[in-house]
Design a protein around this motif. Structure first.
Motif, PDB file in Angstrom:
ATOM      1  N   LYS A  17      49.566  38.248 -29.090  1.00  0.00           N
ATOM      2  CA  LYS A  17      50.306  39.106 -28.145  1.00  0.00           C
ATOM      3  C   LYS A  17      49.404  39.748 -27.103  1.00  0.00           C
ATOM      4  O   LYS A  17      49.646  39.655 -25.906  1.00  0.00           O
ATOM      5  N   THR A  19      46.257  39.208 -26.165  1.00  0.00           N
ATOM      6  CA  THR A  19      45.516  38.293 -25.294  1.00  0.00           C
ATOM      7  C   THR A  19      46.448  37.711 -24.231  1.00  0.00           C
ATOM      8  O   THR A  19      46.133  37.718 -23.035  1.00  0.00           O
ATOM      9  N   ARG A 153      41.908  36.211 -36.928  1.00  0.00           N
ATOM     10  CA  ARG A 153      41.316  37.531 -37.210  1.00  0.00           C
ATOM     11  C   ARG A 153      39.891  37.356 -37.764  1.00  0.00           C
ATOM     12  O   ARG A 153      38.980  38.089 -37.398  1.00  0.00           O
TER      13      ARG A 153
HETATM   14  O1  CDP Z   1      47.614  41.081 -30.282  1.00  0.00           O
HETATM   15  P1  CDP Z   1      47.662  40.172 -31.477  1.00  0.00           P
HETATM   16  O2  CDP Z   1      47.235  40.849 -32.736  1.00  0.00           O
HETATM   17  O3  CDP Z   1      48.983  39.490 -31.643  1.00  0.00           O
HETATM   18  O4  CDP Z   1      46.633  38.977 -31.244  1.00  0.00           O
HETATM   19  P2  CDP Z   1      45.322  38.896 -30.315  1.00  0.00           P
HETATM   20  O5  CDP Z   1      44.385  39.976 -30.695  1.00  0.00           O
HETATM   21  O6  CDP Z   1      45.734  38.781 -28.878  1.00  0.00           O
HETATM   22  O7  CDP Z   1      44.760  37.467 -30.727  1.00  0.00           O
HETATM   23  C1  CDP Z   1      44.054  37.274 -31.923  1.00  0.00           C
HETATM   24  C2  CDP Z   1      42.995  36.210 -31.686  1.00  0.00           C
HETATM   25  O8  CDP Z   1      43.647  34.934 -31.573  1.00  0.00           O
HETATM   26  C3  CDP Z   1      42.172  36.409 -30.403  1.00  0.00           C
HETATM   27  O9  CDP Z   1      40.802  36.164 -30.703  1.00  0.00           O
HETATM   28  C4  CDP Z   1      42.706  35.349 -29.475  1.00  0.00           C
HETATM   29  O10 CDP Z   1      41.704  34.869 -28.599  1.00  0.00           O
HETATM   30  C5  CDP Z   1      43.142  34.264 -30.440  1.00  0.00           C
HETATM   31  N1  CDP Z   1      44.249  33.415 -29.925  1.00  0.00           N
HETATM   32  C6  CDP Z   1      44.154  32.044 -30.015  1.00  0.00           C
HETATM   33  O11 CDP Z   1      43.146  31.544 -30.502  1.00  0.00           O
HETATM   34  N2  CDP Z   1      45.153  31.217 -29.542  1.00  0.00           N
HETATM   35  C7  CDP Z   1      46.254  31.740 -29.016  1.00  0.00           C
HETATM   36  N3  CDP Z   1      47.223  30.940 -28.555  1.00  0.00           N
HETATM   37  C8  CDP Z   1      46.393  33.149 -28.927  1.00  0.00           C
HETATM   38  C9  CDP Z   1      45.351  33.966 -29.407  1.00  0.00           C
END
Ligand code: CDP
Ligand code: CDP
Length: 223
Positions: A17, A19, A153
């Motif tokens: 979300k 990112t 994570r």
């Molecule tokens: O905000 P949320 O907890 O939903 O997730 P985030 O912190 O934006 O994303 C968690 C990790 O997943 C980050 O390191 C992003 O770079 C990675 N990610 C990914 O590898 N592929 C995606 N399609 C979206 C996020």
């Protein structure tokens, strides 16, 4: 009620979300609201004040009075840069505990709506589409399998040189997901009018492009 352009992005932890929302906001020149940060700040403020995360009245009072400033990537709580501290798994767990308290959600509601701007807003969290911005022009529910989310994570923690144990992360994510989905107020749920974006096998760029496509489609029809 909000009539400015809003893109509401909800989903479980590590679905991407934050990112995706930030990148979409940058591309469109919209403001960005990380609503989870407000719950994390509330949990941290309670911890610092020696208030239990289960003490609804006391936590809600702290939430209503939060002295928060968002400066670029930094988040200041009472003048103190807590950007790194609020991202810990402990504070994430505290956030999901205080987020289950109805009075805390009420205390943070107007603060979240105040992020709306004329140019537009991308807001991410758990109840952006259902409660905070029910009139959002575009609603998206991001998902990914529990295994993929735990891996994400895990990699994030390693990249920050923090201790990372995949089994512990998996268990923490599951506990938080359950609390977020099963609570009585504003549970994590895909709104009926939200698009589902399953990101397990999707790059960040592809996810961002899909959101922008949907936004352009909506904009040409309704804005
Ligand atoms: O905000 P949320 O907890 O939903 O997730 P985030 O912190 O934006 O994303 C968690 C990790 O997943 C980050 O390191 C992003 O770079 C990675 N990610 C990914 O590898 N592929 C995606 N399609 C979206 C996020
Ligand atoms: O980044 P991640 O998805 O792990 O968590 P977050 O978005 O920073 O949110 C932390 C916690 O705050 C979540 O587990 C939810 O319990 C709560 N939260 C919420 O209840 N409603 C929101 N709109 C945002 C977060």
């Amino acid at each position: 009620m909000n009539h400015f352009p809003v893109i509401a992005i909800d989903g479980p932890s590590a679905s991407g979300k934050g990112t995706v929302a930030q990148k979409v906001a940058n591309q469109l020149g919209f403001a960005y609201l990380d609503s989870g940060a407000l719950y994390r700040l509330t949990a941290l403020a309670a911890q610092r004040a020696g208030v239990l995360w289960t003490d609804e009245a006391a936590v809600a009072e702290l939430a209503a009075k939060l002295d928060v400033v968002f400066v670029g990537e930094s988040i200041l709580l009472s003048g103190d840069d807590v950007s790194v501290e609020i991202r810990s798994e402990l504070i994430g767990s505290g956030a999901s505990q205080v987020a289950a308290l109805p009075a805390v959600r009420v205390a943070l509601l107007q603060r979240q709506r105040a992020f709306s701007e004329k140019e537009g807003l991308v807001a991410d969290g758990r109840d952006m589409a259902s409660v905070v911005f029910p009139h959002a022009q575009l609603k998206i529910f991001l998902s990914a399998t529990p295994e993929v989310r735990a891996q994400r994570r895990f990699k994030q923690l390693l990249a920050r040189n923090e201790p990372a144990d995949l089994a512990v992360i998996t268990a923490d994510l599951q506990a938080r997901d359950e609390r977020d989905r099963l609570r009585s107020v504003a549970p994590l749920v895909q709104a009926a009018d939200a698009y589902l974006l399953e990101t397990s096998n999707l790059s960040i760029e592809a996810a961002v492009n899909q959101v922008l496509l949907w936004w352009r489609d909506k904009s040409t029809k309704t804005l």
